[in-house]
Enzyme design. Structure first.
Site, mmCIF file in Angstrom:
data_model
loop_
_atom_site.group_PDB
_atom_site.id
_atom_site.type_symbol
_atom_site.label_atom_id
_atom_site.label_comp_id
_atom_site.label_asym_id
_atom_site.label_seq_id
_atom_site.Cartn_x
_atom_site.Cartn_y
_atom_site.Cartn_z
ATOM 1 N N THR A 133 42.353 40.991 47.342
ATOM 2 C CA THR A 133 41.190 41.352 46.924
ATOM 3 C C THR A 133 40.296 39.750 46.812
ATOM 4 O OG1 THR A 133 42.563 39.984 45.340
ATOM 5 C CG2 THR A 133 42.812 42.430 45.863
ATOM 6 N N ASN A 156 38.622 37.769 44.351
ATOM 7 C CA ASN A 156 38.011 38.227 43.183
ATOM 8 C C ASN A 156 37.159 37.265 43.040
ATOM 9 O OD1 ASN A 156 41.318 37.484 42.423
ATOM 10 N ND2 ASN A 156 40.902 37.068 44.061
ATOM 11 N N GLU A 178 38.447 42.456 40.317
ATOM 12 C CA GLU A 178 38.787 42.332 42.074
ATOM 13 C C GLU A 178 38.707 43.256 42.880
ATOM 14 O OE1 GLU A 178 43.286 41.270 41.160
ATOM 15 O OE2 GLU A 178 43.135 39.918 40.225
#
Length: 327
Positions: free
Chosen positions: A209, A211, A256
């Protein structure tokens, strides 16, 4: 669109202008109609089309402790304004001194002396000057006195309700991002720099992911969403989680984003997340395996949502940099 920040920056440059003025938070369909009408009138009369707006938002100065989260920050607002054709944006620094000006003082100082205004187009509910005294009737009287025309745009309605920044804000905060699209003419978006997180996405869960360091003020209700993730000029399918990651006991709000079909190091890069549809609430899972299974289902649902023709996205690059910004 040329952006200027003070009247001095454009003094003696404009021979005549058609002006629309407002806060334009969100640059929604109502604002777009207003700007397009201003541009049409300007072209018909061989005038310069000018949008006048403010930074900071007047509410932030007048009642700083009670302001709602704004839909668009100044940078994005300028990008959006530029897409609807005005030749000039006068971005005024709003202060308490400005708030004390009567409608006539404001009009004379900024719109007549500064922009040589010949015509003014306002929204149906716009008020200008101290005590919000500058309504349509007041401005019309000033126009008769000082030689400019005033017109007012009727409310723009979608689904039998007036398009407004408040309506959009309420829908976003309730998580109804799909319903926001017709009001904005685009999907609601936030922008953030990719920063280092807890390194759980790829290593622990198998779903890397990005962020995002949050810079916007308005965020959809916590949960999981299908998104378009814009990285520079490219757009990727994605799924984003907004919330506090309850499975891991986090307290801070985070965004995210898992970008489908993307690989590479994008730390320090800005991503725009265009929110298409809410998939589910954020929830706490009993195990990592349960969480991984749910994420896999979220990704598949995201693909299905984004494959719908009505979920297509067209990313428009800003053109306000085509003219020099005068600082």
């Amino acid at each position: 669109m040329i952006v200027v920040r003070t009247i001095k920056d454009i003094a003696d440059v404009i021979a005549g202008s058609c002006v629309t003025i407002g806060n334009f938070d969100g640059v929604h369909k109502g604002h777009q109609k207003l700007i397009e009408l201003c541009c049409e009138r300007a072209k018909a009369r061989d005038l310069i089309s000018v949008v006048v707006t403010f930074d900071p938002h007047p509410l932030r100065v007048l009642r700083s402790d009670k302001t709602p989260p704004f839909i668009t920050l100044t940078e994005q607002k300028l990008e959006l304004l530029s897409q609807f054709g005005p030749q000039v944006c006068l971005l005024l620094n709003f202060t308490m001194d400005m708030a004390k000006l009567s409608p006539e003082e404001f009009v004379k100082t900024y719109l007549l002396n500064g922009l040589n205004m010949k015509e003014m187009i306002i929204g149906y509910d716009y008020h200008l000057g101290k005590g919000r005294a500058g309504n349509f009737e007041t401005l019309t009287a000033l126009g008769e006195k000082h030689g400019f025309a005033v017109d007012r745009l009727d409310p723009v309605t979608i689904d039998s309700a007036v398009v407004s920044s408040t309506r959009i804000r309420d829908l976003v905060q309730a998580g109804h991002v799909w319903a926001v699209r017709p009001l904005l003419g685009r999907f609601y978006q936030v922008k953030g720099e990719v920063v280092h997180g807890m390194n759980r996405g790829g290593k622990l869960l198998g779903f890397p992911t990005a962020n995002l360091k949050l810079v916007d003020e308005l965020f959809p209700k916590p949960g999981v969403y299908a998104i378009w993730a814009q990285v520079d000029n490219k757009v990727y399918e994605g799924v984003a989680n907004i919330g506090k990651n309850p499975t891991f006991g986090n307290d801070a709000l985070s965004v995210e984003a898992h970008l489908l079909g993307f690989s590479g190091d994008i730390y320090g890069t800005d991503i725009r997340a265009h929110f298409v549809q809410r998939i589910r609430d954020e929830k706490k899972f009993n195990s990592l395996d349960e969480l991984k299974d749910r994420i896999a289902k979220d990704v598949e649902l995201g693909r299905q949502i984004l494959a719908q023709p009505e979920a297509a996205i067209k990313v428009t690059r800003p053109d306000f940099d085509k003219g020099p910004e005068v600082k």
